[in-house]
Design a protein around this motif. Structure first.
Motif, short mmCIF file in Angstrom:
data_model
loop_
_atom_site.label_atom_id
_atom_site.label_comp_id
_atom_site.label_asym_id
_atom_site.label_seq_id
_atom_site.Cartn_x
_atom_site.Cartn_y
_atom_site.Cartn_z
N GLN A 8 0.80 -1.14 -0.03
CA GLN A 8 0.01 -0.04 0.04
C GLN A 8 0.82 1.35 -0.07
OE1 GLN A 8 -3.02 0.34 -0.53
NE2 GLN A 8 -3.23 -2.10 -0.83
N TYR A 57 -3.97 12.66 -6.42
CA TYR A 57 -3.75 11.76 -5.14
C TYR A 57 -4.13 12.49 -4.24
CZ TYR A 57 -1.32 9.31 -1.64
OH TYR A 57 -1.20 8.54 -0.55
N GLU A 101 -8.05 12.74 -4.03
CA GLU A 101 -8.50 11.56 -3.66
C GLU A 101 -8.47 11.38 -2.07
OE1 GLU A 101 -10.41 9.19 -5.49
OE2 GLU A 101 -10.32 10.80 -6.81
N ARG A 102 -7.40 11.70 -1.59
CA ARG A 102 -7.12 11.63 -0.06
C ARG A 102 -8.38 12.50 0.58
NH1 ARG A 102 -2.75 9.01 2.27
NH2 ARG A 102 -4.10 9.65 4.06
N TYR A 140 -11.11 13.35 -0.59
CA TYR A 140 -12.42 12.95 -0.87
C TYR A 140 -12.69 11.84 0.29
CZ TYR A 140 -16.43 10.59 -3.29
OH TYR A 140 -17.58 10.09 -3.35
N LYS A 141 -11.85 10.95 0.23
CA LYS A 141 -11.94 9.66 1.17
C LYS A 141 -12.03 10.02 2.58
CE LYS A 141 -9.60 6.43 -1.73
NZ LYS A 141 -8.58 5.57 -2.05
N ALA A 142 -11.54 11.35 3.09
CA ALA A 142 -11.61 11.72 4.38
C ALA A 142 -12.79 12.42 4.48
CB ALA A 142 -10.67 12.88 4.56
N LYS A 147 -15.91 11.34 2.63
CA LYS A 147 -17.08 10.70 1.76
C LYS A 147 -17.97 10.11 2.83
CE LYS A 147 -14.78 6.22 0.47
NZ LYS A 147 -14.92 5.37 -0.46
N CYS A 148 -17.64 9.24 3.90
CA CYS A 148 -18.41 8.49 4.34
C CYS A 148 -18.94 9.14 5.71
CB CYS A 148 -17.70 7.30 4.97
SG CYS A 148 -17.21 6.28 3.71
N THR A 202 -16.63 12.27 9.40
CA THR A 202 -15.15 12.70 8.58
C THR A 202 -13.75 12.29 9.40
OG1 THR A 202 -16.52 14.45 8.03
CG2 THR A 202 -14.26 15.03 7.97
N ASP A 203 -12.96 12.00 8.68
CA ASP A 203 -11.50 11.87 9.21
C ASP A 203 -10.96 13.28 9.40
OD1 ASP A 203 -9.11 11.05 9.66
OD2 ASP A 203 -8.59 9.92 8.07
N HIS A 254 -14.76 14.76 -9.26
CA HIS A 254 -15.98 14.53 -8.51
C HIS A 254 -17.22 15.24 -8.80
CE1 HIS A 254 -13.46 11.81 -5.92
NE2 HIS A 254 -12.52 12.92 -5.87
#
Length: 92
Positions: A7, A22, A25-26, A28-30, A32-33, A36-37, A64
């Motif tokens: 990874q 990159y 994307e980080r 977005y992933k933080a 999206k769900c 929040t991270d 996005h």
């Protein structure tokens, strides 16, 4: 290679290939769900705010179909939101 080493190498290659994509994307992933991270979101926004956040915002919107500004606005509240939006800069 396998596991964490795989990874890590994969992340390095993606970052070198297209760093704004990159990081977008980080971000977005933080966000999206559910949940929040915050740690990742704060770290990325603060570290990239004076470097290349404009390019990251542009890449985020292309990838996005939503601006980073709109995404932050929909995912955060209060003074936390205000601070992140100031770091983010303008709306795209």
């Amino acid at each position: 290679m396998s596991g964490d080493v795989k990874q890590a190498m994969y992340g390095i290659v993606r970052s070198v290939k297209n760093q704004p994509h990159y990081i977008a994307e980080r971000l977005y992933k933080a966000m999206k769900c559910i949940g929040t991270d915050d740690r990742a979101l704060i770290r990325i926004m603060v570290s990239r705010s004076e470097v290349d956040l404009f390019n990251i915002r542009k890449e985020f919107k292309e990838t996005h179909d939503c601006s980073l500004h709109e995404f932050i606005q929909g995912d955060t509240t209060g003074d936390y939101r205000k601070t992140l939006l100031m770091l983010c800069g303008g709306q795209d």
